[in-house]
Design a protein around this motif. Structure first.
Motif, PDB file in Angstrom:
ATOM      1  N   LEU A 290     -50.148 -22.400  13.755  1.00  0.00           N
ATOM      2  CA  LEU A 290     -49.658 -22.089  15.095  1.00  0.00           C
ATOM      3  C   LEU A 290     -49.710 -20.594  15.382  1.00  0.00           C
ATOM      4  CD1 LEU A 290     -46.578 -24.407  15.805  1.00  0.00           C
ATOM      5  CD2 LEU A 290     -48.761 -24.336  17.014  1.00  0.00           C
ATOM      6  N   ASP A 291     -49.412 -19.767  14.379  1.00  0.00           N
ATOM      7  CA  ASP A 291     -49.494 -18.319  14.572  1.00  0.00           C
ATOM      8  C   ASP A 291     -50.908 -17.909  14.972  1.00  0.00           C
ATOM      9  OD1 ASP A 291     -46.822 -17.865  13.960  1.00  0.00           O
ATOM     10  OD2 ASP A 291     -47.221 -17.567  11.827  1.00  0.00           O
ATOM     11  N   SER A 292     -51.892 -18.474  14.274  1.00  0.00           N
ATOM     12  CA  SER A 292     -53.287 -18.146  14.589  1.00  0.00           C
ATOM     13  C   SER A 292     -53.684 -18.676  15.962  1.00  0.00           C
ATOM     14  CB  SER A 292     -54.215 -18.722  13.517  1.00  0.00           C
ATOM     15  OG  SER A 292     -53.917 -18.186  12.246  1.00  0.00           O
ATOM     16  N   LEU A 293     -53.168 -19.848  16.321  1.00  0.00           N
ATOM     17  CA  LEU A 293     -53.458 -20.399  17.646  1.00  0.00           C
ATOM     18  C   LEU A 293     -52.909 -19.493  18.742  1.00  0.00           C
ATOM     19  CD1 LEU A 293     -54.477 -22.696  19.481  1.00  0.00           C
ATOM     20  CD2 LEU A 293     -52.243 -23.785  19.189  1.00  0.00           C
ATOM     21  N   ILE A 294     -51.686 -19.016  18.574  1.00  0.00           N
ATOM     22  CA  ILE A 294     -51.094 -18.125  19.567  1.00  0.00           C
ATOM     23  C   ILE A 294     -51.922 -16.849  19.687  1.00  0.00           C
ATOM     24  CG2 ILE A 294     -49.079 -16.695  20.095  1.00  0.00           C
ATOM     25  CD1 ILE A 294     -48.669 -19.648  20.663  1.00  0.00           C
ATOM     26  N   ALA A 295     -52.392 -16.315  18.550  1.00  0.00           N
ATOM     27  CA  ALA A 295     -53.219 -15.104  18.584  1.00  0.00           C
ATOM     28  C   ALA A 295     -54.508 -15.346  19.360  1.00  0.00           C
ATOM     29  CB  ALA A 295     -53.529 -14.642  17.161  1.00  0.00           C
ATOM     30  N   GLU A 296     -55.130 -16.497  19.155  1.00  0.00           N
ATOM     31  CA  GLU A 296     -56.352 -16.822  19.894  1.00  0.00           C
ATOM     32  C   GLU A 296     -56.068 -17.009  21.380  1.00  0.00           C
ATOM     33  OE1 GLU A 296     -59.494 -16.872  19.016  1.00  0.00           O
ATOM     34  OE2 GLU A 296     -59.040 -16.263  16.963  1.00  0.00           O
ATOM     35  N   LEU A 297     -54.922 -17.599  21.697  1.00  0.00           N
ATOM     36  CA  LEU A 297     -54.570 -17.774  23.110  1.00  0.00           C
ATOM     37  C   LEU A 297     -54.338 -16.425  23.792  1.00  0.00           C
ATOM     38  CD1 LEU A 297     -52.231 -20.895  22.875  1.00  0.00           C
ATOM     39  CD2 LEU A 297     -54.424 -20.760  24.082  1.00  0.00           C
ATOM     40  N   ARG A 298     -53.817 -15.464  23.062  1.00  0.00           N
ATOM     41  CA  ARG A 298     -53.673 -14.113  23.633  1.00  0.00           C
ATOM     42  C   ARG A 298     -55.043 -13.549  24.021  1.00  0.00           C
ATOM     43  NH1 ARG A 298     -50.922 -12.555  18.892  1.00  0.00           N
ATOM     44  NH2 ARG A 298     -48.734 -13.169  18.914  1.00  0.00           N
ATOM     45  N   LYS A 299     -56.045 -13.779  23.161  1.00  0.00           N
ATOM     46  CA  LYS A 299     -57.394 -13.310  23.475  1.00  0.00           C
ATOM     47  C   LYS A 299     -57.924 -14.005  24.722  1.00  0.00           C
ATOM     48  CE  LYS A 299     -58.590 -12.403  18.616  1.00  0.00           C
ATOM     49  NZ  LYS A 299     -59.505 -12.772  17.503  1.00  0.00           N
ATOM     50  N   GLN A 300     -57.692 -15.319  24.813  1.00  0.00           N
ATOM     51  CA  GLN A 300     -58.141 -16.055  25.992  1.00  0.00           C
ATOM     52  C   GLN A 300     -57.451 -15.548  27.251  1.00  0.00           C
ATOM     53  OE1 GLN A 300     -60.608 -18.386  26.106  1.00  0.00           O
ATOM     54  NE2 GLN A 300     -60.940 -17.943  23.932  1.00  0.00           N
ATOM     55  N   ARG A 301     -56.195 -15.155  27.107  1.00  0.00           N
ATOM     56  CA  ARG A 301     -55.450 -14.640  28.253  1.00  0.00           C
ATOM     57  C   ARG A 301     -56.097 -13.370  28.791  1.00  0.00           C
ATOM     58  NH1 ARG A 301     -49.114 -12.625  28.278  1.00  0.00           N
ATOM     59  NH2 ARG A 301     -48.818 -12.685  30.539  1.00  0.00           N
ATOM     60  N   SER A 302     -56.614 -12.535  27.907  1.00  0.00           N
ATOM     61  CA  SER A 302     -57.251 -11.290  28.356  1.00  0.00           C
ATOM     62  C   SER A 302     -58.591 -11.554  29.029  1.00  0.00           C
ATOM     63  CB  SER A 302     -57.453 -10.349  27.161  1.00  0.00           C
ATOM     64  OG  SER A 302     -58.388 -10.886  26.234  1.00  0.00           O
ATOM     65  N   ILE A 303     -59.198 -12.710  28.723  1.00  0.00           N
ATOM     66  CA  ILE A 303     -60.496 -13.059  29.308  1.00  0.00           C
ATOM     67  C   ILE A 303     -60.322 -13.818  30.616  1.00  0.00           C
ATOM     68  CG2 ILE A 303     -62.590 -14.427  28.951  1.00  0.00           C
ATOM     69  CD1 ILE A 303     -62.190 -13.942  25.919  1.00  0.00           C
ATOM     70  N   GLN A 304     -59.444 -14.800  30.620  1.00  0.00           N
ATOM     71  CA  GLN A 304     -59.275 -15.683  31.770  1.00  0.00           C
ATOM     72  C   GLN A 304     -58.133 -15.191  32.652  1.00  0.00           C
ATOM     73  OE1 GLN A 304     -61.229 -18.441  32.558  1.00  0.00           O
ATOM     74  NE2 GLN A 304     -60.118 -18.321  34.472  1.00  0.00           N
ATOM     75  N   LYS A 305     -58.456 -14.666  33.806  1.00  0.00           N
ATOM     76  CA  LYS A 305     -57.447 -14.160  34.723  1.00  0.00           C
ATOM     77  C   LYS A 305     -56.838 -15.293  35.527  1.00  0.00           C
ATOM     78  CE  LYS A 305     -58.382 -10.016  33.368  1.00  0.00           C
ATOM     79  NZ  LYS A 305     -57.442  -9.326  32.436  1.00  0.00           N
TER      80      LYS A 305
END
Length: 312
Positions: A290-305
Motif C-alpha cells: 500500500l505504501d508503494s501504491l500511494i507513492a505511485e498515485l502521488r506521481k499520477q496526481r502530478s501528471i493528471q490534472k
C-alpha cells in the motif's frame, strides 16, 4: 383482443405491449457474448464478463447464476516485477477512481461531485498495527481526489464511513466532515474491531447509509460511490453476492483488495463491484505494498490534472 396500457391501446393478437415490455409471453433468458479477457491490475489474473440482455419470463429458460456471468483465469507471469504490478494498479485507480480522465470529445466537461461511502474491513486477519497503517494510507488516498487542494470542502466531495468485522459500526455519515483535514483525523480515529469477516452484514448497513437522513445529496450533479477496503472473503455466512447487487443499485462500487486469492475468492470479490470489473477492482498483493501504491498515485496526481468543477 384490445389491451389498454401506459395511456394508449395497442392490439397485438392476444399479447399486450407497453413501451417495450411483454406480459404473459414465454421468453428465454438472453445473455450477451463474452467480453474480451481483461487484466485486473495487481492480481495477475484476467477476467471476462457477459450481461443479461433479457430475463426469462413465464417458464422460459432461466438465466445462469451470477457467478456464471463472469470467468477468471490466472495469468501469473514470473517475469513481471512487483513494481510493475503496483504501477498498473496505480494507473487504473487514478484513471477510474482518484483523478478521472478528461474526455477529449467533451473538453468542457466538469468534475463530478460524489457522496463516497467507505467500507473498511477491521477483521482479525488484518491485525491492529496493520489496521492503523491502512487508515493512514486511506487518509492520504482520499486527499488525492479532485478538486485540489481540498477535495472534501463542503461544496465538493462528502464522505461517510463504516467499519466491520463480526459486527458493523457506523463511524460517521455524510454530514460529519466539511474539510479534508478533519476527515483525515476522523479516519485515523476509527477503532479496530478484530474477529470474523461479516461482509453481508456490512453491505446491509451500507444500504441504509444512502439516505437523506445520513446526509446523502439528491442533486443531479452528485453521484453516489462506495470504496471497500478488504483483505479477505466473507467467512460468516449470508448471501454476500445478493447483498452486493442491492448495494450496486444504490451506488457505483469500487474495491481495493489487499492480498492474494484463489480464482473462487476473486469471483466472490468481483461480485462486490460494479461492472466492468477491471475498472472497479484494484489490488495489491500484500499490505506493505500500500505504501508503494500511494507513492505511485502521488506521481499520477502530478501528471493528471483535475477537471474544473462547476459550482453556483
Amino acid at each position: 383482443m384490445k389491451s389498454v396500457c401506459c395511456g394508449f391501446c395497442i392490439v397485438v393478437f392476444s399479447t399486450a405491449v407497453c413501451d417495450g415490455f411483454l406480459f404473459d409471453v414465454r421468453a428465454d433468458c438472453l445473455v450477451s457474448t463474452w467480453s474480451t479477457w481483461t487484466p485486473v491490475p495487481g492480481l495477475g489474473m484476467h477476467i471476462r464478463e457477459r450481461g443479461v440482455l433479457r430475463y426469462d419470463n413465464q417458464g422460459g429458460t432461466p438465466c445462469p447464476p451470477d457467478d456464471e456471468l463472469r470467468q477468471v483465469k490466472t495469468d501469473y507471469n514470473p517475469t513481471t516485477s512487483r513494481h510493475a504490478n503496483i504501477q498498473a494498479t496505480a494507473r487504473s485507480m487514478s484513471a477510474n477512481f482518484i483523478r478521472g480522465v478528461a474526455n477529449p470529445q467533451n473538453p468542457q466537461a466538469t468534475g463530478q461531485k460524489r457522496d463516497l461511502l467507505i467500507i473498511l474491513d477491521s477483521s482479525g486477519s488484518i491485525g491492529s498495527s496493520n489496521f492503523y497503517k491502512t487508515k493512514q494510507n486511506l487518509a492520504e488516498l482520499l486527499g488525492m481526489l479532485c478538486p485540489d487542494p481540498d477535495p472534501f470542502a463542503q461544496l465538493y466531495q462528502h464522505a461517510a464511513l463504516i467499519d466491520f468485522a463480526g459486527s458493523t459500526n457506523e463511524i460517521f455519515d455524510f454530514n460529519k466532515y466539511q474539510h479534508t483535514s478533519t476527515l483525515k483525523n476522523g479516519i485515523l480515529a476509527v477503532p479496530y474491531l478484530g474477529g470474523i469477516t461479516c461482509t453481508t452484514k456490512a453491505f446491509t448497513v451500507a444500504l441504509n447509509m444512502f439516505s437523506k437522513w445520513k446526509g446523502m445529496r439528491t442533486q443531479s450533479d452528485v453521484v453516489q460511490e462506495v470504496l471497500i477496503l478488504t483483505d479477505g472473503q466473507s467467512n460468516c455466512g449470508g448471501a454476500v453476492a445478493t447483498a452486493a447487487k442491492e448495494l450496486q443499485k444504490k451506488a457505483t462500487v469500487f474495491t481495493l483488495l489487499i492480498g492474494s486469492f484463489t480464482q473462487r475468492g476473486v469471483n466472490e470479490i468481483a461480485s462486490y463491484v460494479t461492472t466492468p470489473v477491471p475498472k472497479h477492482l484494484f489490488a495489491v498483493k500484500q499490505l506493505q505494498d500500500l505504501d508503494s501504491l500511494i507513492a505511485e498515485l502521488r506521481k499520477q496526481r502530478s501528471i493528471q490534472k483535475c477537471m474544473p468543477f462547476n459550482l453556483p
